[in-house]
Motif scaffolding. Structure first.
Motif, mmCIF file in Angstrom:
data_model
loop_
_atom_site.group_PDB
_atom_site.id
_atom_site.type_symbol
_atom_site.label_atom_id
_atom_site.label_comp_id
_atom_site.label_asym_id
_atom_site.label_seq_id
_atom_site.Cartn_x
_atom_site.Cartn_y
_atom_site.Cartn_z
ATOM 1 N N VAL A 117 37.817 46.002 20.943
ATOM 2 C CA VAL A 117 37.790 44.531 22.195
ATOM 3 C C VAL A 117 38.439 44.449 23.494
ATOM 4 O O VAL A 117 38.934 44.962 23.786
ATOM 5 C CB VAL A 117 38.283 43.057 21.225
ATOM 6 N N ARG A 118 36.994 44.949 24.577
ATOM 7 C CA ARG A 118 38.150 45.344 25.951
ATOM 8 C C ARG A 118 37.813 44.298 26.748
ATOM 9 O O ARG A 118 36.875 43.154 27.184
ATOM 10 C CB ARG A 118 36.530 46.020 26.618
ATOM 11 N N THR A 119 39.014 43.811 27.185
ATOM 12 C CA THR A 119 39.629 42.389 27.901
ATOM 13 C C THR A 119 39.848 42.412 28.928
ATOM 14 O O THR A 119 40.551 43.830 29.828
ATOM 15 C CB THR A 119 41.164 41.791 27.339
ATOM 16 N N VAL A 120 39.531 42.053 30.026
ATOM 17 C CA VAL A 120 39.211 42.177 32.000
ATOM 18 C C VAL A 120 39.369 41.072 32.352
ATOM 19 O O VAL A 120 38.642 40.077 32.275
ATOM 20 C CB VAL A 120 37.651 42.529 32.152
ATOM 21 N N GLU A 121 40.376 40.579 33.419
ATOM 22 C CA GLU A 121 40.461 39.806 34.085
ATOM 23 C C GLU A 121 39.655 40.463 35.201
ATOM 24 O O GLU A 121 40.000 41.018 35.793
ATOM 25 C CB GLU A 121 41.578 39.445 34.741
ATOM 26 N N VAL A 122 38.515 39.667 35.853
ATOM 27 C CA VAL A 122 37.905 39.486 37.170
ATOM 28 C C VAL A 122 37.621 38.405 38.092
ATOM 29 O O VAL A 122 38.226 37.023 37.747
ATOM 30 C CB VAL A 122 36.202 39.523 35.900
ATOM 31 N N VAL A 123 38.190 39.018 39.167
ATOM 32 C CA VAL A 123 37.650 37.638 39.821
ATOM 33 C C VAL A 123 36.361 37.942 41.071
ATOM 34 O O VAL A 123 35.977 38.521 40.648
ATOM 35 C CB VAL A 123 38.740 37.880 41.632
ATOM 36 N N VAL A 124 35.641 36.495 40.603
ATOM 37 C CA VAL A 124 34.715 36.320 41.218
ATOM 38 C C VAL A 124 34.524 35.431 43.063
ATOM 39 O O VAL A 124 34.836 34.490 42.797
ATOM 40 C CB VAL A 124 33.538 34.914 40.858
ATOM 41 N N VAL A 125 33.531 35.726 43.253
ATOM 42 C CA VAL A 125 34.369 35.540 45.140
ATOM 43 C C VAL A 125 32.699 35.091 45.127
ATOM 44 O O VAL A 125 31.929 35.975 45.877
ATOM 45 C CB VAL A 125 34.199 35.793 45.688
ATOM 46 N N ARG A 126 32.479 33.680 45.311
ATOM 47 C CA ARG A 126 31.207 32.814 46.155
ATOM 48 C C ARG A 126 30.682 33.096 47.542
ATOM 49 O O ARG A 126 31.554 31.804 47.510
ATOM 50 C CB ARG A 126 31.220 31.369 45.499
ATOM 51 N N ASP A 153 34.950 29.674 45.581
ATOM 52 C CA ASP A 153 34.518 29.892 46.933
ATOM 53 C C ASP A 153 35.045 30.097 48.209
ATOM 54 O O ASP A 153 36.092 30.198 48.631
ATOM 55 C CB ASP A 153 33.850 28.804 47.217
ATOM 56 N N ALA A 154 34.284 31.329 49.039
ATOM 57 C CA ALA A 154 34.860 31.649 50.087
ATOM 58 C C ALA A 154 34.201 31.591 51.259
ATOM 59 O O ALA A 154 32.895 32.567 51.126
ATOM 60 C CB ALA A 154 36.026 33.247 50.128
ATOM 61 N N TYR A 155 34.385 31.916 52.694
ATOM 62 C CA TYR A 155 34.097 32.201 53.649
ATOM 63 C C TYR A 155 34.521 33.729 54.174
ATOM 64 O O TYR A 155 35.595 34.060 54.254
ATOM 65 C CB TYR A 155 33.956 31.050 54.706
ATOM 66 N N VAL A 156 33.299 34.443 54.510
ATOM 67 C CA VAL A 156 33.817 35.519 55.194
ATOM 68 C C VAL A 156 32.938 35.783 56.563
ATOM 69 O O VAL A 156 31.916 36.233 56.876
ATOM 70 C CB VAL A 156 33.275 36.558 54.064
ATOM 71 N N ASP A 157 34.142 36.282 57.458
ATOM 72 C CA ASP A 157 33.409 36.599 59.106
ATOM 73 C C ASP A 157 33.255 37.368 58.946
ATOM 74 O O ASP A 157 33.368 38.740 58.598
ATOM 75 C CB ASP A 157 34.620 36.233 59.498
ATOM 76 N N GLY A 158 31.956 37.545 59.623
ATOM 77 C CA GLY A 158 31.603 39.131 59.758
ATOM 78 C C GLY A 158 30.288 39.823 59.296
ATOM 79 O O GLY A 158 29.972 41.143 59.556
ATOM 80 N N LEU A 159 29.442 38.676 58.415
ATOM 81 C CA LEU A 159 28.348 39.380 57.476
ATOM 82 C C LEU A 159 27.025 39.084 58.613
ATOM 83 O O LEU A 159 27.010 37.997 58.986
ATOM 84 C CB LEU A 159 28.508 39.114 55.893
#
Length: 278
Positions: A124-133, A227-233
Motif C-alpha cells: 500500500v502506497r501512502t502519500v500526503e498531498v496538499v490540495v490548493v483550491r 483555498d488560496a489567492y495567487v497573484d499574477g495569474l
C-alpha cells in the motif's frame, strides 16, 4: 397572633466572604474567560494560521503503522521487490499504459521521502498531498484540465492544483512550493507573499483507492486542502511548464529522472464554484 415571617432565602441571604473565597472566585473567572475562543489578552497581536493534526481513520493508522521504510538502492531492486507482490498484468502496464508512470517514478518518490510502502501483498502506497483550491474573480476556481507528459501522452486531470508533500514540510510550505513548481513559469518571483491562504479554509481527509499512476497498487492519500489567492495569474485558459520536482536529490538520482515519466506542461482553466469540477 400571626406566625413569624420565614427566614430569608439562601439566594438572598447575606453571606460573609473570606479572602480565600475571593481568590478562588477571581481564579475561576480568569480560567473561564481565558478558555473562551474569543479571549485575546493582546488584541494587537498578529493571528497566524493553524492547521490541526488530521484525525486519521483506523484503517489509515493501521496502514501507516506497517509502513516499510527500507532502502531500495536502485529502481531495479524496487522492481524485484514489487513484482511478486503485484498482479503481473497490472505491473506490466506501468509506463506503457497511457497516463501511467513507471518504476523509476516510484523509486524517485521513495528516495525523496514523498511516498512510503507498506510491506504487504499487495503493498500500500501512502502519500500526503496538499490540495490548493486557487480562487479567482467571480467565484471561480482554477483547475488543471490535463497534462502533457514527457513520453507524449496526455493525462486528463480536472482537479485543483495538488502536490505530494515532502518529509517535515508544513502545509504552508507545501502550498508555496506547489504554486512555485506548477504555476511558477507564468508568475515572476514566486514567494510566500504571492500566495494568500484563506483563513479557516483548511480541511483534511483520507482517501483509499487504487492508484491511477501505478495500476494494481493500492494507495492511501492523506489530503490537506486549502483555498488560496495567487497573484499574477491570467484570467483565461493558460498553460505552464513544470519546475524541477526533485531538485533536492543527488546527482545519481537526477540521472534516473531521465528514465521517469515526467510532466512537461500543465493546462489550466477557471471554472465556476458550482460546476462540479472544482
Amino acid at each position: 397572633m400571626s406566625p413569624p415571617p420565614p427566614p430569608p432565602s439562601s439566594l438572598t441571604k447575606p453571606h460573609p466572604t473570606s479572602l480565600s473565597d475571593l481568590i478562588f472566585s477571581a481564579f475561576s473567572l480568569f480560567v473561564f474567560y481565558s478558555s473562551s475562543p474569543n479571549f485575546n489578552p493582546n488584541p494587537n497581536r498578529r493571528r497566524f494560521f493553524k492547521f490541526p493534526i488530521m484525525p486519521l481513520t483506523t484503517t489509515a493508522v493501521n496502514k501507516l503503522s506497517t509502513t516499510n521504510r527500507h532502502h531500495f538502492a536502485t529502481p531495479q531492486s524496487l522492481s524485484d521487490w514489487l513484482r511478486p507482490r503485484l498482479p503481473s498484468d497490472s505491473f506490466a502496464a506501468w509506463g506503457t499504459k497511457p497516463g501511467t508512470k513507471n518504476v523509476h517514478n516510484l523509486w524517485l518518490e521513495l528516495a525523496d521521502g514523498e511516498t512510503s510502502l507498506a510491506d504487504s501483498t499487495p503493498p500500500v502506497r501512502t502519500v500526503e498531498v496538499v490540495v490548493v483550491r486557487v480562487r479567482g474573480s467571480g467565484n471561480r476556481f482554477l483547475i488543471e484540465s490535463h497534462q502533457e507528459l514527457s513520453n507524449g501522452d496526455v493525462r486528463n486531470r480536472s482537479r485543483p492544483l495538488s502536490e505530494k508533500m515532502k518529509p517535515g514540510e508544513t502545509v504552508e510550505q507545501a502550498v508555496v512550493r506547489a504554486v512555485k513548481e506548477e504555476l511558477g513559469s507564468i508568475i515572476e518571483n514566486v514567494e510566500s507573499d504571492v500566495v494568500r491562504i484563506v483563513a479557516d479554509s483548511y480541511t483534511n481527509k483520507v482517501e483509499e483507492r487504487v492508484s491511477v499512476s501505478y495500476p494494481g497498487l493500492p494507495a492511501c492519500y492523506i489530503l490537506h486542502t486549502v483555498d488560496a489567492y495567487v497573484d499574477g495569474l491570467p484570467e483565461g485558459e493558460f498553460w505552464t511548464e513544470e519546475g524541477d520536482e526533485y531538485e533536492g536529490l543527488g546527482e545519481k538520482e537526477h540521472e534516473r529522472c531521465e528514465l521517469a515519466v515526467s510532466c512537461k506542461k500543465h493546462y489550466w482553466k477557471w471554472v465556476d464554484e458550482g460546476s462540479g469540477s472544482s
